[in-house]
Scaffold this motif. Structure first.
Motif, PDB file in Angstrom:
ATOM      1  N   PRO A 139      12.076   4.526   7.824  1.00  0.00           N
ATOM      2  CA  PRO A 139      12.725   5.694   7.722  1.00  0.00           C
ATOM      3  C   PRO A 139      12.638   6.128   9.149  1.00  0.00           C
ATOM      4  CG  PRO A 139      11.444   5.429   6.040  1.00  0.00           C
ATOM      5  CD  PRO A 139      10.911   4.269   6.749  1.00  0.00           C
ATOM      6  N   ALA A 140      13.748   7.003   9.614  1.00  0.00           N
ATOM      7  CA  ALA A 140      13.834   7.517  10.804  1.00  0.00           C
ATOM      8  C   ALA A 140      12.587   8.583  11.228  1.00  0.00           C
ATOM      9  CB  ALA A 140      14.935   8.119  11.143  1.00  0.00           C
ATOM     10  N   THR A 141      12.070   9.219  10.112  1.00  0.00           N
ATOM     11  CA  THR A 141      11.092  10.237  10.270  1.00  0.00           C
ATOM     12  C   THR A 141       9.768   9.766  10.472  1.00  0.00           C
ATOM     13  OG1 THR A 141      11.074  10.357   7.899  1.00  0.00           O
ATOM     14  CG2 THR A 141      12.435  12.082   8.815  1.00  0.00           C
ATOM     15  N   GLU A 142       9.625   8.465  10.250  1.00  0.00           N
ATOM     16  CA  GLU A 142       8.192   7.842  10.496  1.00  0.00           C
ATOM     17  C   GLU A 142       7.969   7.715  11.993  1.00  0.00           C
ATOM     18  OE1 GLU A 142       7.131   4.557   7.982  1.00  0.00           O
ATOM     19  OE2 GLU A 142       6.506   3.393   9.833  1.00  0.00           O
ATOM     20  N   GLY A 143       6.667   8.101  12.297  1.00  0.00           N
ATOM     21  CA  GLY A 143       6.203   8.078  13.500  1.00  0.00           C
ATOM     22  C   GLY A 143       5.434   6.668  13.828  1.00  0.00           C
ATOM     23  N   PRO A 144       5.123   6.762  15.147  1.00  0.00           N
ATOM     24  CA  PRO A 144       4.327   5.308  15.512  1.00  0.00           C
ATOM     25  C   PRO A 144       3.005   5.039  14.951  1.00  0.00           C
ATOM     26  CG  PRO A 144       4.454   6.785  17.283  1.00  0.00           C
ATOM     27  CD  PRO A 144       5.036   7.389  16.371  1.00  0.00           C
ATOM     28  N   SER A 145       2.501   3.913  14.824  1.00  0.00           N
ATOM     29  CA  SER A 145       1.254   3.619  14.186  1.00  0.00           C
ATOM     30  C   SER A 145       0.113   4.086  15.367  1.00  0.00           C
ATOM     31  CB  SER A 145       0.998   2.302  13.856  1.00  0.00           C
ATOM     32  OG  SER A 145       1.000   1.472  14.997  1.00  0.00           O
ATOM     33  N   LYS A 146      -1.011   4.232  14.821  1.00  0.00           N
ATOM     34  CA  LYS A 146      -2.285   4.626  15.846  1.00  0.00           C
ATOM     35  C   LYS A 146      -2.273   3.775  16.835  1.00  0.00           C
ATOM     36  CE  LYS A 146      -5.878   6.554  13.758  1.00  0.00           C
ATOM     37  NZ  LYS A 146      -5.791   7.836  14.265  1.00  0.00           N
ATOM     38  N   PHE A 147      -2.147   2.199  16.552  1.00  0.00           N
ATOM     39  CA  PHE A 147      -2.251   1.377  17.650  1.00  0.00           C
ATOM     40  C   PHE A 147      -0.992   1.348  18.609  1.00  0.00           C
ATOM     41  CE2 PHE A 147      -0.982  -2.799  18.978  1.00  0.00           C
ATOM     42  CZ  PHE A 147      -1.970  -3.221  19.738  1.00  0.00           C
TER      43      PHE A 147
ATOM     44  N   ASN B  75       1.027  -1.303   0.188  1.00  0.00           N
ATOM     45  CA  ASN B  75       0.023  -0.029  -0.013  1.00  0.00           C
ATOM     46  C   ASN B  75       1.021   1.155   0.042  1.00  0.00           C
ATOM     47  OD1 ASN B  75       1.046   0.201   2.623  1.00  0.00           O
ATOM     48  ND2 ASN B  75      -0.777  -0.567   3.688  1.00  0.00           N
ATOM     49  N   GLU B  76       0.536   2.349   0.316  1.00  0.00           N
ATOM     50  CA  GLU B  76       1.034   3.493   0.381  1.00  0.00           C
ATOM     51  C   GLU B  76       2.363   3.464   1.281  1.00  0.00           C
ATOM     52  OE1 GLU B  76      -1.520   6.183   3.229  1.00  0.00           O
ATOM     53  OE2 GLU B  76      -2.192   6.037   1.283  1.00  0.00           O
ATOM     54  N   ILE B  77       2.136   2.780   2.500  1.00  0.00           N
ATOM     55  CA  ILE B  77       3.243   3.033   3.416  1.00  0.00           C
ATOM     56  C   ILE B  77       4.486   2.371   2.706  1.00  0.00           C
ATOM     57  CG2 ILE B  77       4.186   1.894   5.414  1.00  0.00           C
ATOM     58  CD1 ILE B  77       2.629   4.614   5.865  1.00  0.00           C
ATOM     59  N   GLY B  78       4.325   1.301   1.813  1.00  0.00           N
ATOM     60  CA  GLY B  78       5.241   0.481   1.580  1.00  0.00           C
ATOM     61  C   GLY B  78       5.942   1.292   0.293  1.00  0.00           C
ATOM     62  N   ILE B  79       5.402   2.014  -0.382  1.00  0.00           N
ATOM     63  CA  ILE B  79       5.730   2.828  -1.581  1.00  0.00           C
ATOM     64  C   ILE B  79       6.655   4.207  -0.992  1.00  0.00           C
ATOM     65  CG2 ILE B  79       3.982   4.139  -2.186  1.00  0.00           C
ATOM     66  CD1 ILE B  79       6.646   2.686  -4.779  1.00  0.00           C
ATOM     67  N   VAL B  80       5.995   4.826  -0.015  1.00  0.00           N
ATOM     68  CA  VAL B  80       6.556   5.858   0.824  1.00  0.00           C
ATOM     69  C   VAL B  80       7.890   5.506   1.405  1.00  0.00           C
ATOM     70  CG1 VAL B  80       6.446   7.464   2.665  1.00  0.00           C
ATOM     71  CG2 VAL B  80       4.355   7.236   1.209  1.00  0.00           C
ATOM     72  N   ARG B  81       7.940   4.464   2.173  1.00  0.00           N
ATOM     73  CA  ARG B  81       9.219   3.955   3.044  1.00  0.00           C
ATOM     74  C   ARG B  81      10.295   3.906   1.798  1.00  0.00           C
ATOM     75  NH1 ARG B  81       7.244  -0.592   7.353  1.00  0.00           N
ATOM     76  NH2 ARG B  81       6.448   0.778   9.030  1.00  0.00           N
TER      77      ARG B  81
ATOM     78  N   PHE C 232      -0.262   7.234   5.655  1.00  0.00           N
ATOM     79  CA  PHE C 232       0.825   8.032   5.254  1.00  0.00           C
ATOM     80  C   PHE C 232       0.946   9.505   6.334  1.00  0.00           C
ATOM     81  CE2 PHE C 232       2.440  11.574   2.466  1.00  0.00           C
ATOM     82  CZ  PHE C 232       3.606  11.776   3.107  1.00  0.00           C
ATOM     83  N   LEU C 233      -0.060   9.988   6.140  1.00  0.00           N
ATOM     84  CA  LEU C 233      -0.437  11.425   6.914  1.00  0.00           C
ATOM     85  C   LEU C 233      -0.399  10.914   8.255  1.00  0.00           C
ATOM     86  CD1 LEU C 233      -3.234  13.219   4.659  1.00  0.00           C
ATOM     87  CD2 LEU C 233      -0.668  13.858   4.930  1.00  0.00           C
ATOM     88  N   ASP C 234      -1.057   9.735   8.726  1.00  0.00           N
ATOM     89  CA  ASP C 234      -1.034   9.628  10.093  1.00  0.00           C
ATOM     90  C   ASP C 234       0.242   9.168  10.735  1.00  0.00           C
ATOM     91  OD1 ASP C 234      -2.677   8.876  12.515  1.00  0.00           O
ATOM     92  OD2 ASP C 234      -1.837   7.144  12.372  1.00  0.00           O
ATOM     93  N   ARG C 235       1.092   8.589   9.626  1.00  0.00           N
ATOM     94  CA  ARG C 235       2.526   8.223  10.490  1.00  0.00           C
ATOM     95  C   ARG C 235       3.589   9.496  10.370  1.00  0.00           C
ATOM     96  NH1 ARG C 235       3.974   2.044  10.488  1.00  0.00           N
ATOM     97  NH2 ARG C 235       1.826   0.974  11.022  1.00  0.00           N
ATOM     98  N   TYR C 236       3.465  10.061   9.171  1.00  0.00           N
ATOM     99  CA  TYR C 236       4.552  11.046   8.820  1.00  0.00           C
ATOM    100  C   TYR C 236       4.069  12.552   9.160  1.00  0.00           C
ATOM    101  CZ  TYR C 236       7.213   7.272   6.439  1.00  0.00           C
ATOM    102  OH  TYR C 236       8.075   6.052   6.293  1.00  0.00           O
ATOM    103  N   ILE C 237       2.935  12.811   9.017  1.00  0.00           N
ATOM    104  CA  ILE C 237       2.545  14.030   9.105  1.00  0.00           C
ATOM    105  C   ILE C 237       1.829  14.764  10.216  1.00  0.00           C
ATOM    106  CG2 ILE C 237       1.685  16.115   7.517  1.00  0.00           C
ATOM    107  CD1 ILE C 237       4.042  14.762   6.291  1.00  0.00           C
ATOM    108  N   PHE C 238       0.225  14.130   9.955  1.00  0.00           N
ATOM    109  CA  PHE C 238      -0.751  14.718  11.011  1.00  0.00           C
ATOM    110  C   PHE C 238      -1.265  13.520  11.981  1.00  0.00           C
ATOM    111  CE2 PHE C 238      -1.424  17.897   7.911  1.00  0.00           C
ATOM    112  CZ  PHE C 238      -1.153  19.075   8.871  1.00  0.00           C
TER     113      PHE C 238
ATOM    114  N   GLY D 280       8.351  17.322   0.974  1.00  0.00           N
ATOM    115  CA  GLY D 280       7.917  17.766  -0.565  1.00  0.00           C
ATOM    116  C   GLY D 280       6.949  16.881  -1.082  1.00  0.00           C
ATOM    117  N   LEU D 281       6.891  15.697  -0.809  1.00  0.00           N
ATOM    118  CA  LEU D 281       6.105  14.792  -0.929  1.00  0.00           C
ATOM    119  C   LEU D 281       4.728  14.858  -0.595  1.00  0.00           C
ATOM    120  CD1 LEU D 281       5.422  11.793  -2.407  1.00  0.00           C
ATOM    121  CD2 LEU D 281       6.054  10.785  -0.289  1.00  0.00           C
ATOM    122  N   TYR D 282       4.646  15.292   0.702  1.00  0.00           N
ATOM    123  CA  TYR D 282       3.222  15.460   1.259  1.00  0.00           C
ATOM    124  C   TYR D 282       2.405  16.751   0.664  1.00  0.00           C
ATOM    125  CZ  TYR D 282       1.325  18.665   4.872  1.00  0.00           C
ATOM    126  OH  TYR D 282       0.652  19.766   5.688  1.00  0.00           O
ATOM    127  N   MET D 283       3.205  17.802   0.496  1.00  0.00           N
ATOM    128  CA  MET D 283       2.462  18.962  -0.136  1.00  0.00           C
ATOM    129  C   MET D 283       2.406  18.913  -1.528  1.00  0.00           C
ATOM    130  SD  MET D 283       4.571  22.152   1.775  1.00  0.00           S
ATOM    131  CE  MET D 283       6.131  22.034   0.894  1.00  0.00           C
TER     132      MET D 283
END
Length: 434
Positions: free
Chosen positions: A121-129, A58-64, A321-327, A390-393
């Motif tokens: 990636p070091a920039t990835e935050g934890p999952s909602k769970f 899914n998007e997490i795989g390609i984003v990573r 993607f937004l949940d783990r990396y942005i918002f 850059g990707l997010y915007m």
């Protein structure tokens, strides 16, 4: 497996794309897919890309894979990958249906080289769970403070690199496509203040005030403005700006949750780009709080990103993607639902408008600014995080253009049930310049 051998990456790609797809894929194993002269050239530079997609198809795989450089596009500008994203979206008509057989073949082909846990990636935050497991229940005061800090408390200089001098991190309002970003942001603040109709000496509460641009704009009109934010970085910047402008007698920014504001009887409330953090299930209680904070006949201007269509399962939200990396814990609702929540909290909704195209234009300006200041952005937050932004915007700009998301302004009035036979209510028709 193919002909008794492990599948090449090029062969795997051929299971999912038609032969005439106008793309060239060059892989780390020396295999290829597509014509060498294709305009869109993709590079799969490491086996980790395949393992990322196997672990998260899914998007997490390609984003990573993209963030770590295992997947790349020739000629891409990491600060503004919009052209590459637009080209990849155009590939949709060349995608073959995914079948259990094709998935099984790819899985077997990858695992024939052994099992590998791909890096994160070091920039990835934890999952909602994982956040909930740590006791950060979504949209509690503790969780909101943590998630706001994750997004905003990086570097004011980094945000200045793409926001520009206005330091306004919300949709601008353009009179035409040639209008500068700074003029369009000033136009947005002017529009909101005109809709609120505040006069010198009246009181404004700006919830989620960011770096203070609305508070400053209001104070310049003689309005007494209070801004609240959960970001210490933003509050420090805003109060320094207020001091530089000589507006300390009219304006203040606090690090404070909107639920803890002790004052009441505000003449106006602005909530600009705040609702994305509130949580859809909390919309009604949020607007009820606004109702209590306003005096009778006070006005509320709510400006927020919306989803174009209610989700099929009725559960609003944001993507992974937004949940783990942005918002983290970001949440979007549909405009009809939002208007109902404002109405049910006791307000009269007197106007709403969709500014979707304006946000796409705003984001294109931000990507351009990030590209112009790329080296400083990397110094401020590191290559990975600058690349993520850059990707997010760029992805958001594309989503606004494709009408996946929109942005609405809702203007509402807290009614005075006594009635006003002398006509002192609000004008019969919109009173602001469009």
């Amino acid at each position: 497996m193919a002909n008794g051998k492990s599948m090449t990456v090029g062969e795997m790609v051929g299971l999912f794309l038609k032969d005439d797809a106008p793309v060239r894929v060059d892989a780390f194993d020396g295999s290829h897919f597509g014509a060498a002269d294709a305009a869109l050239k993709v590079r799969i530079t490491s086996p980790n890309c395949m393992y990322q997609l196997l672990a998260h198809p899914n998007e997490i795989g390609i984003v990573r894979a993209y963030v770590l450089g295992d997947f790349d596009v020739e000629g891409i500008d990491y600060a503004d990958p919009y052209p590459a994203m637009r080209a990849m979206v155009s590939m949709a008509k060349y995608v073959k249906p995914v079948t259990p057989v094709s998935m099984a073949r790819v899985t077997a082909g990858i695992l024939s080289h052994g099992f590998r846990r791909p890096p994160v990636p070091a920039t990835e935050g934890p999952s909602k769970f994982a956040r909930i497991k740590e006791g950060l229940l979504p949209h509690t005061e503790k969780a909101d403070s943590e998630t706001v800090s994750f997004h905003y408390d990086m570097s004011n200089e980094f945000y200045a690199d793409f926001l520009g001098p206005s330091m306004t991190y919300t949709c601008a309002v353009f009179e035409n496509e040639d209008m500068s970003l700074e003029d369009a942001q000033a136009n947005k603040l002017r529009l909101i203040l005109d809709k609120l109709g505040l006069q010198p000496g009246q009181r404004l509460l700006d919830i989620g005030c960011g770096w203070g641009s609305m508070v400053i704009a209001a104070a310049r009109r003689g309005v007494r403005a209070l801004g609240v934010t959960l970001s210490k970085e933003q509050a420090a910047y805003a109060n320094e700006w207020i001091e530089r402008e000589g507006l300390a007698d009219l304006a203040e920014v606090r690090v404070q949750d909107y639920r803890e504001v002790p004052e009441r009887d505000f003449d106006g409330i602005s909530s600009i780009g705040m609702m994305e953090h509130v949580g859809v299930k909390n919309y009604r209680s949020y607007f009820e709080e606004m109702f209590k904070l306003l005096k009778p006949m006070g006005r509320l201007l709510n400006h927020q990103i919306t989803i174009s269509h209610d989700k099929p399962d009725g559960k609003p939200g944001t993507d992974e993607f937004l949940d783990r990396y942005i918002f983290p814990d970001g949440d979007l609702g549909a405009p009809g639902f939002i208007e109902s929540c404002i109405h049910d909290a006791g307000f009269n909704v007197v106007h709403q408008e969709n500014l979707r195209q304006h946000y796409a234009l705003t984001l294109h300006h931000w990507n351009h600014n990030l590209s112009e200041h790329w080296e400083d952005a990397v110094r401020q937050v590191g290559f990975e995080r600058a690349k993520v932004w850059g990707l997010y915007m760029a992805a958001c700009a594309l989503n606004f253009e494709l009408d996946g998301i929109q942005i609405h302004q809702f203007l509402a009035v807290r009614p005075d049930r006594a009635g006003h036979p002398d006509g002192k209510w609000y004008p019969l028709r919109p009173w602001w310049k469009a």
